[in-house]
Design a protein around this motif. Structure first.
Motif, short mmCIF file in Angstrom:
data_model
loop_
_atom_site.label_atom_id
_atom_site.label_comp_id
_atom_site.label_asym_id
_atom_site.label_seq_id
_atom_site.Cartn_x
_atom_site.Cartn_y
_atom_site.Cartn_z
N GLU A 1 0.83 -1.20 0.00
CA GLU A 1 0.00 0.00 0.00
C GLU A 1 0.87 1.25 0.00
N ASP A 2 2.00 1.21 0.69
CA ASP A 2 2.91 2.36 0.70
C ASP A 2 3.46 2.63 -0.69
N ASP A 3 3.81 1.58 -1.43
CA ASP A 3 4.32 1.75 -2.79
C ASP A 3 3.28 2.42 -3.69
N ILE A 4 2.04 2.00 -3.55
CA ILE A 4 0.96 2.56 -4.37
C ILE A 4 0.76 4.04 -4.03
N GLN A 5 0.72 4.37 -2.74
CA GLN A 5 0.54 5.77 -2.33
C GLN A 5 1.73 6.63 -2.76
N ARG A 6 2.93 6.09 -2.65
CA ARG A 6 4.12 6.85 -3.05
C ARG A 6 4.09 7.14 -4.54
N GLU A 7 3.60 6.18 -5.32
CA GLU A 7 3.50 6.36 -6.76
C GLU A 7 2.48 7.45 -7.09
N GLN A 8 1.37 7.49 -6.37
CA GLN A 8 0.31 8.46 -6.64
C GLN A 8 0.63 9.86 -6.09
N LEU A 9 1.20 9.93 -4.89
CA LEU A 9 1.37 11.20 -4.21
C LEU A 9 2.80 11.71 -4.14
N GLY A 10 3.78 10.91 -4.52
CA GLY A 10 5.16 11.32 -4.39
C GLY A 10 5.71 10.93 -3.03
N PRO A 11 7.02 11.04 -2.82
CA PRO A 11 7.63 10.58 -1.58
C PRO A 11 7.21 11.36 -0.33
N ARG A 12 6.94 12.65 -0.45
CA ARG A 12 6.55 13.45 0.71
C ARG A 12 5.16 14.06 0.53
N GLY A 13 4.31 13.41 -0.30
CA GLY A 13 2.97 13.92 -0.53
C GLY A 13 2.91 14.99 -1.59
N VAL A 14 4.02 15.20 -2.31
CA VAL A 14 4.05 16.19 -3.39
C VAL A 14 4.29 15.44 -4.69
N PRO A 15 3.28 15.33 -5.56
CA PRO A 15 3.44 14.58 -6.80
C PRO A 15 4.58 15.13 -7.66
N GLY A 16 5.43 14.25 -8.14
CA GLY A 16 6.53 14.63 -9.03
C GLY A 16 7.77 15.14 -8.33
N ALA A 17 7.74 15.29 -7.01
CA ALA A 17 8.90 15.80 -6.29
C ALA A 17 9.92 14.68 -6.11
N PRO A 18 11.22 15.02 -6.12
CA PRO A 18 12.24 13.99 -5.88
C PRO A 18 12.23 13.55 -4.42
N ASP A 19 12.74 12.36 -4.18
CA ASP A 19 12.80 11.83 -2.82
C ASP A 19 14.02 12.43 -2.12
N PRO A 20 13.84 13.27 -1.08
CA PRO A 20 14.98 13.93 -0.44
C PRO A 20 15.72 13.03 0.54
N ALA A 21 15.18 11.84 0.83
CA ALA A 21 15.82 10.97 1.81
C ALA A 21 17.12 10.41 1.24
N LYS A 22 18.18 10.49 2.03
CA LYS A 22 19.44 9.88 1.62
C LYS A 22 20.14 9.30 2.84
#
Length: 56
Positions: free
Chosen positions: A16-37
Motif C-alpha cells: 500500500e505504501d508503494d501505491i501511495q508513493r506512486e500516486q502522491l510522491g515521496p513526501r505527498g508532493v506529486p513529481g517531487a524527488p525523494d529527499p531521503a538519503k
C-alpha cells in the motif's frame, strides 16, 4: 464478481505504501524527488554482504 485472493504466505508485488508513493510522491508532493538519503555514518554501519546464517 470478486477478485481472486492470493494464498497465505505470498507477498503482493507492491505494498500500500508503494501505491501511495506512486500516486502522491515521496513526501505527498506529486513529481517531487525523494529527499531521503543515507547518512555517511549509517552507510558505514550497513553491512555490504548480508549472510542470514542458520535459523536453528
Amino acid at each position: 464478481m470478486t477478485k481472486p485472493r492470493e494464498p497465505n504466505g505470498v507477498e503482493p508485488s507492491r505494498s500500500e505504501d508503494d501505491i501511495q508513493r506512486e500516486q502522491l510522491g515521496p513526501r505527498g508532493v506529486p513529481g517531487a524527488p525523494d529527499p531521503a538519503k543515507m547518512t555517511p555514518q549509517r552507510d558505514k554501519k550497513t553491512p555490504k554482504h548480508v549472510d542470514p546464517g542458520h535459523t536453528a
